[in-house]
Write a protein that holds these residues in place. Structure first.
Motif, PDB file in Angstrom:
ATOM      1  N   THR A   1       0.835  -1.212   0.000  1.00 19.75           N
ATOM      2  CA  THR A   1       0.000   0.000   0.000  1.00 19.75           C
ATOM      3  C   THR A   1       0.865   1.255   0.000  1.00 19.75           C
ATOM      4  OG1 THR A   1      -1.335  -1.321   1.480  1.00 19.75           O
ATOM      5  CG2 THR A   1      -2.085   0.924   1.090  1.00 19.75           C
ATOM      6  N   SER A   2       1.935   1.216   0.770  1.00 16.18           N
ATOM      7  CA  SER A   2       2.771   2.409   0.861  1.00 16.18           C
ATOM      8  C   SER A   2       3.443   2.722  -0.477  1.00 16.18           C
ATOM      9  CB  SER A   2       3.819   2.249   1.967  1.00 16.18           C
ATOM     10  OG  SER A   2       4.725   1.226   1.618  1.00 16.18           O
ATOM     11  N   VAL A   3       3.655   1.703  -1.297  1.00 10.76           N
ATOM     12  CA  VAL A   3       4.216   1.942  -2.632  1.00 10.76           C
ATOM     13  C   VAL A   3       3.211   2.727  -3.465  1.00 10.76           C
ATOM     14  CG1 VAL A   3       4.992   0.877  -4.789  1.00 10.76           C
ATOM     15  CG2 VAL A   3       5.571  -0.184  -2.601  1.00 10.76           C
ATOM     16  N   ASN A   4       1.986   2.267  -3.385  1.00  9.10           N
ATOM     17  CA  ASN A   4       0.943   2.921  -4.183  1.00  9.10           C
ATOM     18  C   ASN A   4       0.688   4.339  -3.702  1.00  9.10           C
ATOM     19  OD1 ASN A   4       0.544   0.697  -5.821  1.00  9.10           O
ATOM     20  ND2 ASN A   4      -0.839  -0.247  -4.348  1.00  9.10           N
ATOM     21  N   GLU A   5       0.827   4.534  -2.402  1.00  8.88           N
ATOM     22  CA  GLU A   5       0.519   5.852  -1.851  1.00  8.88           C
ATOM     23  C   GLU A   5       1.568   6.896  -2.204  1.00  8.88           C
ATOM     24  OE1 GLU A   5      -0.112   4.889   2.223  1.00  8.88           O
ATOM     25  OE2 GLU A   5      -2.220   4.369   1.867  1.00  8.88           O
ATOM     26  N   SER A   6       2.834   6.464  -2.289  1.00  6.43           N
ATOM     27  CA  SER A   6       3.860   7.484  -2.454  1.00  6.43           C
ATOM     28  C   SER A   6       4.493   7.517  -3.847  1.00  6.43           C
ATOM     29  CB  SER A   6       4.938   7.277  -1.380  1.00  6.43           C
ATOM     30  OG  SER A   6       5.374   5.949  -1.408  1.00  6.43           O
ATOM     31  N   ASN A   7       3.860   6.835  -4.791  1.00  2.00           N
ATOM     32  CA  ASN A   7       4.409   6.836  -6.142  1.00  2.00           C
ATOM     33  C   ASN A   7       3.289   6.964  -7.156  1.00  2.00           C
ATOM     34  OD1 ASN A   7       7.450   5.973  -5.924  1.00  2.00           O
ATOM     35  ND2 ASN A   7       6.341   4.744  -4.432  1.00  2.00           N
TER      36      ASN A   7
ATOM     37  N   GLY B   1      14.750  -8.621  -3.515  1.00  2.00           N
ATOM     38  CA  GLY B   1      15.678  -7.790  -4.277  1.00  2.00           C
ATOM     39  C   GLY B   1      15.050  -7.162  -5.516  1.00  2.00           C
ATOM     40  N   ALA B   2      13.823  -7.520  -5.815  1.00  2.00           N
ATOM     41  CA  ALA B   2      13.166  -6.948  -7.009  1.00  2.00           C
ATOM     42  C   ALA B   2      12.976  -5.451  -6.809  1.00  2.00           C
ATOM     43  CB  ALA B   2      11.819  -7.628  -7.241  1.00  2.00           C
ATOM     44  N   GLN B   3      13.303  -4.702  -7.826  1.00  3.83           N
ATOM     45  CA  GLN B   3      13.306  -3.249  -7.685  1.00  3.83           C
ATOM     46  C   GLN B   3      12.734  -2.589  -8.934  1.00  3.83           C
ATOM     47  OE1 GLN B   3      17.062  -0.980  -7.465  1.00  3.83           O
ATOM     48  NE2 GLN B   3      16.938  -1.416  -5.263  1.00  3.83           N
ATOM     49  N   VAL B   4      12.005  -1.521  -8.735  1.00  7.37           N
ATOM     50  CA  VAL B   4      11.563  -0.724  -9.887  1.00  7.37           C
ATOM     51  C   VAL B   4      11.815   0.751  -9.600  1.00  7.37           C
ATOM     52  CG1 VAL B   4       9.784  -2.342 -10.694  1.00  7.37           C
ATOM     53  CG2 VAL B   4       9.186  -0.609  -8.993  1.00  7.37           C
ATOM     54  N   GLN B   5      11.730   1.547 -10.643  1.00  7.32           N
ATOM     55  CA  GLN B   5      11.952   2.976 -10.480  1.00  7.32           C
ATOM     56  C   GLN B   5      10.646   3.654 -10.062  1.00  7.32           C
ATOM     57  OE1 GLN B   5      15.065   3.785 -10.623  1.00  7.32           O
ATOM     58  NE2 GLN B   5      14.591   5.886 -10.005  1.00  7.32           N
ATOM     59  N   GLY B   6      10.674   4.333  -8.920  1.00  8.44           N
ATOM     60  CA  GLY B   6       9.482   5.059  -8.471  1.00  8.44           C
ATOM     61  C   GLY B   6       9.627   6.548  -8.715  1.00  8.44           C
ATOM     62  N   THR B   7       8.693   7.316  -8.203  1.00 12.72           N
ATOM     63  CA  THR B   7       8.707   8.766  -8.408  1.00 12.72           C
ATOM     64  C   THR B   7       9.983   9.399  -7.862  1.00 12.72           C
ATOM     65  OG1 THR B   7       6.387   8.533  -7.882  1.00 12.72           O
ATOM     66  CG2 THR B   7       7.173  10.757  -8.263  1.00 12.72           C
ATOM     67  N   ASP B   8      10.406   8.942  -6.656  1.00 14.70           N
ATOM     68  CA  ASP B   8      11.602   9.539  -6.046  1.00 14.70           C
ATOM     69  C   ASP B   8      12.760   8.546  -5.963  1.00 14.70           C
ATOM     70  OD1 ASP B   8      10.037  11.831  -5.470  1.00 14.70           O
ATOM     71  OD2 ASP B   8       9.195  10.746  -3.756  1.00 14.70           O
ATOM     72  N   GLY B   9      12.880   7.679  -6.915  1.00 11.14           N
ATOM     73  CA  GLY B   9      14.000   6.745  -6.880  1.00 11.14           C
ATOM     74  C   GLY B   9      13.531   5.306  -6.848  1.00 11.14           C
ATOM     75  N   PRO B  10      14.504   4.389  -6.636  1.00  9.21           N
ATOM     76  CA  PRO B  10      14.173   2.967  -6.691  1.00  9.21           C
ATOM     77  C   PRO B  10      13.219   2.558  -5.571  1.00  9.21           C
ATOM     78  CG  PRO B  10      16.541   3.323  -6.333  1.00  9.21           C
ATOM     79  CD  PRO B  10      15.897   4.663  -6.354  1.00  9.21           C
ATOM     80  N   VAL B  11      12.337   1.651  -5.898  1.00  8.37           N
ATOM     81  CA  VAL B  11      11.373   1.148  -4.915  1.00  8.37           C
ATOM     82  C   VAL B  11      11.514  -0.366  -4.810  1.00  8.37           C
ATOM     83  CG1 VAL B  11       8.921   0.850  -4.395  1.00  8.37           C
ATOM     84  CG2 VAL B  11       9.726   2.985  -5.422  1.00  8.37           C
TER      85      VAL B  11
ATOM     86  N   ASP C   1       1.088   3.303 -11.114  1.00  2.00           N
ATOM     87  CA  ASP C   1       1.495   2.023 -11.705  1.00  2.00           C
ATOM     88  C   ASP C   1       2.774   1.457 -11.093  1.00  2.00           C
ATOM     89  OD1 ASP C   1       3.298   2.818 -14.755  1.00  2.00           O
ATOM     90  OD2 ASP C   1       3.339   3.747 -12.776  1.00  2.00           O
ATOM     91  N   THR C   2       3.360   2.173 -10.135  1.00  5.72           N
ATOM     92  CA  THR C   2       4.613   1.676  -9.550  1.00  5.72           C
ATOM     93  C   THR C   2       4.384   0.347  -8.826  1.00  5.72           C
ATOM     94  OG1 THR C   2       5.271   3.962  -9.281  1.00  5.72           O
ATOM     95  CG2 THR C   2       6.611   2.331  -8.160  1.00  5.72           C
ATOM     96  N   GLY C   3       3.284   0.272  -8.098  1.00  3.32           N
ATOM     97  CA  GLY C   3       2.948  -0.969  -7.387  1.00  3.32           C
ATOM     98  C   GLY C   3       2.804  -2.123  -8.355  1.00  3.32           C
ATOM     99  N   ASP C   4       2.117  -1.870  -9.471  1.00  5.85           N
ATOM    100  CA  ASP C   4       1.935  -2.923 -10.475  1.00  5.85           C
ATOM    101  C   ASP C   4       3.268  -3.376 -11.034  1.00  5.85           C
ATOM    102  OD1 ASP C   4      -0.706  -2.710 -10.143  1.00  5.85           O
ATOM    103  OD2 ASP C   4      -1.119  -1.642 -12.021  1.00  5.85           O
ATOM    104  N   ARG C   5       4.107  -2.388 -11.312  1.00  5.63           N
ATOM    105  CA  ARG C   5       5.407  -2.747 -11.892  1.00  5.63           C
ATOM    106  C   ARG C   5       6.250  -3.528 -10.887  1.00  5.63           C
ATOM    107  NH1 ARG C   5       8.532   1.271 -12.896  1.00  5.63           N
ATOM    108  NH2 ARG C   5       7.259   2.962 -12.070  1.00  5.63           N
ATOM    109  N   LEU C   6       6.136  -3.136  -9.607  1.00  7.33           N
ATOM    110  CA  LEU C   6       6.898  -3.873  -8.590  1.00  7.33           C
ATOM    111  C   LEU C   6       6.404  -5.322  -8.515  1.00  7.33           C
ATOM    112  CD1 LEU C   6       9.032  -3.921  -6.348  1.00  7.33           C
ATOM    113  CD2 LEU C   6       7.267  -3.209  -4.746  1.00  7.33           C
ATOM    114  N   LEU C   7       5.107  -5.493  -8.555  1.00 10.95           N
ATOM    115  CA  LEU C   7       4.555  -6.856  -8.510  1.00 10.95           C
ATOM    116  C   LEU C   7       5.019  -7.670  -9.707  1.00 10.95           C
ATOM    117  CD1 LEU C   7       0.900  -6.288  -7.253  1.00 10.95           C
ATOM    118  CD2 LEU C   7       2.802  -7.344  -6.024  1.00 10.95           C
ATOM    119  N   ASN C   8       5.060  -7.035 -10.857  1.00 13.48           N
ATOM    120  CA  ASN C   8       5.547  -7.746 -12.045  1.00 13.48           C
ATOM    121  C   ASN C   8       7.007  -8.143 -11.889  1.00 13.48           C
ATOM    122  OD1 ASN C   8       3.088  -7.555 -13.242  1.00 13.48           O
ATOM    123  ND2 ASN C   8       3.583  -5.704 -14.422  1.00 13.48           N
TER     124      ASN C   8
END
Ligand code: G
Ligand code: MN
Length: 437
Positions: free
Chosen positions: A61-67, A126-136, A70-77
């Motif tokens: 949830t915190s990923v979705n809230e602060s990015n 270790g899975a990482q994606v690029q969020g609004t303010d950097g890697p998530v 689609d960041t949450g979706d990309r992280l899940l992928n």
């Protein structure tokens, strides 16, 4: 709540799709076969032994809230990809909703699974994606179980979910494995159930549903019961799986018992409706016994007096398929009720997703009447909700006259509960209501 008829204990997710690319991926979509006008197929794969690991992404949830959304979706992928890449031969990965993943391994080596699951979990952290303010990135938590010999897959997933919840409570970012089977199973053996069938110890009880204004019965809920040799009465959760493994003796019996119990109520000059509890297995078209049961009652009983109650623990694995089947059943004239509304999976989301004709308000709300006033407020809102959606509202668990009157006052039209009539054998109630089949 009572998981009468077809019990499958629930947890708060539905299968959302399948991820992964190649080998060993279980494809639920591929197993969905065609369904005719109303009949559900009998496409139930044989239960094989397996170990399961349920993974949940922590603080998604915190990923979705602060990015971006689609960041949450990309992280899940990204997590899905890592898990998929790390899969050993024969393992299958499924993606569940709310950031959950299920991996199953054939066999029963739980120690090995625990190790593999923990290794995969660490990799996926270790899975990482690029969020609004950097890697998530987020940690994951896992629950691991081995399917018991007597157990269906859904129940095993529920136990994995319990293990997962425990691991989360302990701080998350870890794997919890349930090594031993809890207490020797309370589930009866096939021999015991054969005996129950032979001695006609299985039957449907019914409990009346009344209009509160004049206390006239409008329907009966059918409740499957096992009158055990020691005098106790058990609900279907205790024996249904065993019964369903006895295709001829057991699974064939239930549809027959169901229609026999309901017939006096749904026929005659003044028919009322009969309700039966169903789980996700029925709507998903999974489980040959469940399908056979539904097909039989739909073929035998008058549709306009038939109601199916979707229990609050029902996991719906294939929502679109369930929607489709519900639509076709409703077109035939059956009504669908949302059972135990306000608790568990019988929530507002489910109310929006599927079309119901009746809401059965969980007994918890009735039990709280006359205390803080909160139940009165919630029930009042439920009355407006039901009116707005053009569905009937039934209050469950009415245990006193005060409760019945309070509910009437709030605007609830129908009720069920010990005060209005206790569950008893269908023949008893048929006699008390002067009904003959
Ligand atoms: O909604 P559900 O299908 O769970 O409700 C059926 C169950 O509720 C049955 O097991 C029945 O015995 C139980 N039940 C029916 N009326 C009452 C009541 O007034 N109070 C309580 N506590 N349970 C009830
Ligand atoms: Mn019910």
């Amino acid at each position: 709540m009572d998981t009468t008829t077809i019990l499958m204990v629930g947890l708060a997710f539905v299968i959302g799709g399948v991820v992964g690319r190649s080998v060993g991926l279980r494809s639920r979509a591929a197993s969905a076969s065609t369904v005719d006008a109303v009949h559900v197929d009998h496409a139930d794969a044989p239960q094989e032994t397996a170990t399961l690991a349920l993974f949940d992404v922590d603080n998604l949830t915190s990923v979705n809230e602060s990015n971006d959304f689609d960041t949450g979706d990309r992280l899940l992928n990204a997590v899905a990809e890592v898990l998929d890449r790390g899969l050993s031969q024969g393992a299958a990965l499924e993606r569940l909703d709310r950031g959950r993943f299920l991996i199953s391994w054939p066999g029963e080596d739980i120690e090995q699974t625990a190790k593999l699951a923990e290794a995969l979990r660490k990799l996926a952290c270790g899975a990482q994606v690029q969020g609004t303010d950097g890697p998530v990135a987020r940690t994951l938590t896992a629950g691991v179980v081995a399917m018991k010999p007597e157990e269906n897959r859904t129940r095993a997933i529920l136990r994995a979910d319990v293990a997962l919840a425990g691991a989360k409570e302990a701080g998350g970012d870890r794997t919890r494995t349930v090594h031993a089977h809890p207490a020797p199973s309370l589930i009866p053996s096939t021999e015991v159930i054969k005996e129950a069938i032979a001695t006609r110890a299985l039957e449907y009880h019914v409990q009346p549903i009344l209009r509160l204004s004049d206390r006239q019965p409008v329907g009966v809920e059918n409740l499957l019961r096992w009158n055990r040799p020691d005098g106790s009465v058990a609900g279907p959760g205790r024996f249904l799986d065993t019964l369903n493994r006895l295709p001829e003796a057991g699974a064939a019996l239930l549809p027959h018992l169901a229609t026999k119990a309901a017939t006096p109520f749904v026929t005659g000059p003044d028919p009322i409706y009969a309700t039966f509890n169903i789980t996700g297995a029925v709507l998903d078209g999974k489980g040959s016994a469940a399908c056979r049961w539904l097909n039989h009652i739909v073929d035998t009983l008058p549709h306009e007096h038939l109601v199916l109650e979707l229990v609050e623990t029902a996991i719906i694995m294939a929502p679109e398929r369930a929607q489709d089947l519900m639509g076709r059943l409703r077109q035939k004239g059956l009504r669908i009720a949302l059972d135990d509304f306000g608790t568990g999976l019988s929530n507002l989301e489910r109310l929006c997703r599927y079309q119901f004709d009746i809401l059965k308000v969980d007994r918890a709300f009735c039990a709280g009447l006359g205390t803080t006033g909160r139940e009165e407020a919630v029930l009042g809102a439920m009355v407006s909700l039901a009116n707005g959606m053009n569905v009937d509202l039934i209050a469950e668990g009415i245990e006193s006259e005060e409760e019945a009157l309070a509910l009437l006052d709030i605007g609830v039209k129908y009720g069920q509960g010990y005060h209005l009539g206790r569950p008893a054998s269908a023949s008893d109630w048929a006699a008390r209501m002067h009904r003959t089949a």
